[in-house]
Design a protein around this motif. Structure first.
Motif, PDB file in Angstrom:
ATOM      1  N   VAL A  11       0.917  -1.155  -0.105  1.00 48.36           N
ATOM      2  CA  VAL A  11       0.165  -0.133   0.033  1.00 48.36           C
ATOM      3  C   VAL A  11       0.861   1.406  -0.002  1.00 48.36           C
ATOM      4  CG1 VAL A  11      -1.565   1.367   1.227  1.00 48.36           C
ATOM      5  CG2 VAL A  11      -1.947  -1.215   1.226  1.00 48.36           C
ATOM      6  N   ALA A  12       1.828   1.318   0.822  1.00 49.89           N
ATOM      7  CA  ALA A  12       2.716   2.354   0.884  1.00 49.89           C
ATOM      8  C   ALA A  12       3.472   2.703  -0.464  1.00 49.89           C
ATOM      9  CB  ALA A  12       3.785   2.139   2.094  1.00 49.89           C
ATOM     10  N   LEU A  13       4.009   1.782  -1.165  1.00 44.72           N
ATOM     11  CA  LEU A  13       4.538   1.843  -2.336  1.00 44.72           C
ATOM     12  C   LEU A  13       3.596   2.354  -3.418  1.00 44.72           C
ATOM     13  CD1 LEU A  13       6.994   1.500  -4.260  1.00 44.72           C
ATOM     14  CD2 LEU A  13       6.093  -0.839  -4.635  1.00 44.72           C
ATOM     15  N   ALA A  18       1.382   7.478  -6.360  1.00 45.18           N
ATOM     16  CA  ALA A  18       0.151   8.305  -6.549  1.00 45.18           C
ATOM     17  C   ALA A  18       0.369   9.844  -6.136  1.00 45.18           C
ATOM     18  CB  ALA A  18      -0.887   8.012  -5.894  1.00 45.18           C
ATOM     19  N   VAL A  19       1.112   9.902  -5.068  1.00 50.76           N
ATOM     20  CA  VAL A  19       1.308  10.984  -4.448  1.00 50.76           C
ATOM     21  C   VAL A  19       2.307  12.003  -5.354  1.00 50.76           C
ATOM     22  CG1 VAL A  19       2.750  12.263  -2.547  1.00 50.76           C
ATOM     23  CG2 VAL A  19       1.240  10.640  -2.143  1.00 50.76           C
ATOM     24  N   GLY A 314     -11.359   5.558   1.228  1.00 52.58           N
ATOM     25  CA  GLY A 314     -10.570   5.910   0.122  1.00 52.58           C
ATOM     26  C   GLY A 314      -9.723   5.005  -0.229  1.00 52.58           C
ATOM     27  N   LEU A 315      -9.020   4.240   0.978  1.00 54.26           N
ATOM     28  CA  LEU A 315      -7.916   3.487   0.908  1.00 54.26           C
ATOM     29  C   LEU A 315      -8.552   2.078   0.554  1.00 54.26           C
ATOM     30  CD1 LEU A 315      -4.985   2.480   1.714  1.00 54.26           C
ATOM     31  CD2 LEU A 315      -5.782   2.036   4.050  1.00 54.26           C
ATOM     32  N   ARG A 316      -9.774   1.827   0.642  1.00 55.69           N
ATOM     33  CA  ARG A 316     -10.228   0.610   0.378  1.00 55.69           C
ATOM     34  C   ARG A 316     -10.573   0.599  -1.109  1.00 55.69           C
ATOM     35  NH1 ARG A 316     -14.190  -1.619   5.277  1.00 55.69           N
ATOM     36  NH2 ARG A 316     -12.503  -1.406   6.865  1.00 55.69           N
ATOM     37  N   ALA A 423      -6.587   7.116  -2.668  1.00 53.11           N
ATOM     38  CA  ALA A 423      -6.242   6.686  -1.118  1.00 53.11           C
ATOM     39  C   ALA A 423      -5.422   7.945  -0.590  1.00 53.11           C
ATOM     40  CB  ALA A 423      -5.394   5.465  -1.116  1.00 53.11           C
ATOM     41  N   ALA A 424      -4.732   8.590  -1.569  1.00 50.71           N
ATOM     42  CA  ALA A 424      -3.754   9.813  -1.269  1.00 50.71           C
ATOM     43  C   ALA A 424      -4.750  10.958  -0.802  1.00 50.71           C
ATOM     44  CB  ALA A 424      -2.614  10.158  -2.035  1.00 50.71           C
TER      45      ALA A 424
END
Length: 432
Positions: A11-13, A18-19, A314-316, A423-424
């Protein structure tokens, strides 16, 4: 629908990717042990650079519990590198906000501020670089220490550059207003209501499955398999609600992973246990108690309060696509039906529903072309899966022809990358 979280690393990657798309300055989270004392507040060195892409302005700042980057002296527009040291005894997130009229309006609404860059979990005593590009205007840093109140830095006016220099400066990064829990609650409630509205039909299909097995007609197995495929597809469209069903979710759609006896464990129940029996020629006597249990669980689920959570919706939206790649297309949850492609179709429908519900909020925070690109990628992924399902019905993803298999995986991978932006921009930042 899977009731497990995607690994934090994955998820972090994707969120970092996205960021980068929207210009955030996120960096990898770092953890260090707490120091015993709180150090000083702020100390700057003179900046270097003129703000051009080749020669960014570089400024050293310190953040702490008693001050968030005080004294950002001699600010300027253009490319920036802030070397930020955490002088406190705890990790903290540091965000650079474009504050608009904050200096002139003491009642400034923080929701109108725009995020230009962010460092997550800056550890005690650690220095990391925040990279961004800004225009003239009012800015301030906001520090969010772990287990402590938010500390806002002083408002800083970035002046207009000279006409000669302005032509050489890069454009400011794409920026977005930070989401708040209060803003996301209505969208979460709307999604929860939609999910609850789907449950009666799914429960009815489970009842039909039980009845067909109980009647033991001449073609009962084929009929039961057809009903199972329809019911499971419908259930998979609820993908964004994973975890909201609690233990019932595991009973309904859990796999044999982690069970002491694997697929032979008595606690292996629900859709996948019935799938195993239907496609492995188990008898109606063996399957009927399982079908009755599934019917009972889905009936109970209709009476249960759902709690998707504003912090996670949003993360989901992003993680459903990751689940397609890591679980569905890998075949780890295939217990005989070889319906992974159809399940991926259902999960893509689930993602489309989440984007549809979140659209008003996303439209306020994402460039229009980014949201359009997500819609186009969702449509392309859905078409690719539809075509694969039609051409190769009930074929396990791993058994698809190589070009088709690679095309499906490519579409899902690109979709997951683009959805990480959702998600971001829906990641909730604390305001207090």
């Amino acid at each position: 629908m899977r009731h497990r979280l995607v690994t934090r690393g994955a998820v972090a990657l994707c969120i970092l990717v996205a960021v980068a798309l929207i210009g955030y300055g996120l960096a990898q989270a770092m953890t260090t042990s707490h120091q015993q004392t709180v150090q000083g507040t702020s100390e700057n060195s003179p900046h270097s650079g003129d703000g051009t892409k080749a020669n960014p302005r570089r400024t050293r700042l310190e953040v702490g519990l008693d001050g968030c980057t005080k004294g950002w002296d001699d600010p300027g527009a253009g490319a920036q590198v802030f070397d930020i040291k955490n002088t406190s005894d705890r990790p903290m997130d540091v965000v650079l906000l474009g504050t608009g009229d904050k200096a002139a309006d003491p009642h400034h609404d923080p929701r109108k501020a725009q995020i230009y860059a962010e460092l997550e979990a800056l550890g005690p005593g650690v220095t990391r670089s925040m990279t961004t590009s800004i225009e003239a205007g009012h800015f301030h840093f906001s520090c969010m220490p772990e287990d402590g109140p938010v500390v806002d830095g002083t408002d800083t006016n970035v002046p207009q550059p000279s006409a000669e220099l302005a032509s050489s400066l890069p454009s400011p990064v794409q920026h977005a207003a930070p989401a708040t829990e209060q803003e996301l609650i209505p969208y979460t409630q709307q999604y929860e209501e939609w999910v609850k509205g789907q449950l009666p039909d799914i429960a009815s299909q489970a009842d039909q499955l039980k009845d067909v097995i109980q009647r033991r007609g001449p073609n009962w197995r084929e009929e039961a398999q057809s009903i199972w495929l329809t019911a499971h597809h419908r259930y998979m469209t609820l993908g964004g609600a994973y975890g909201a069903f609690g233990d019932l979710g595991d009973s309904i759609d859990g796999t044999a992973a982690g069970l002491p006896q694997g697929p032979n464990d008595p606690d292996f129940t629900g859709f996948h246990r019935i799938e195993r029996g239907l496609w492995a020629n188990e008898s109606p006597d063996d399957l009927l108690p399982l079908a009755q249990g599934l019917s009972n669980d889905l009936s109970s689920l209709q009476d249960q309060d759902l709690a998707v959570g504003a912090l996670e919706i949003g993360l989901r939206t992003h993680e459903v696509s990751e689940d397609i790649a890591t679980q569905t297309l890998s075949g780890v949850d295939d217990f005989g039906s070889h319906s992974g492609v159809d399940s991926a179709r259902a999960q893509t429908e689930a993602t489309q529903k989440l984007v549809e519900i979140l659209r008003p909020l996303l439209a306020d925070r994402m460039p229009a072309d980014h949201l359009t690109a997500i819609d186009q990628r969702l449509d392309a992924a859905q078409k690719r899966l539809d075509d694969a399902s039609a051409a190769h019905p009930q074929t396990a993803p791993a058994d698809l022809p190589v070009p088709e298999r690679n095309a499906v995986r490519s579409q899902i991978g690109q979709l997951s990358e683009q959805l990480a932006e959702v998600a971001a921009v829906t990641d909730i930042r604390r305001a207090t």
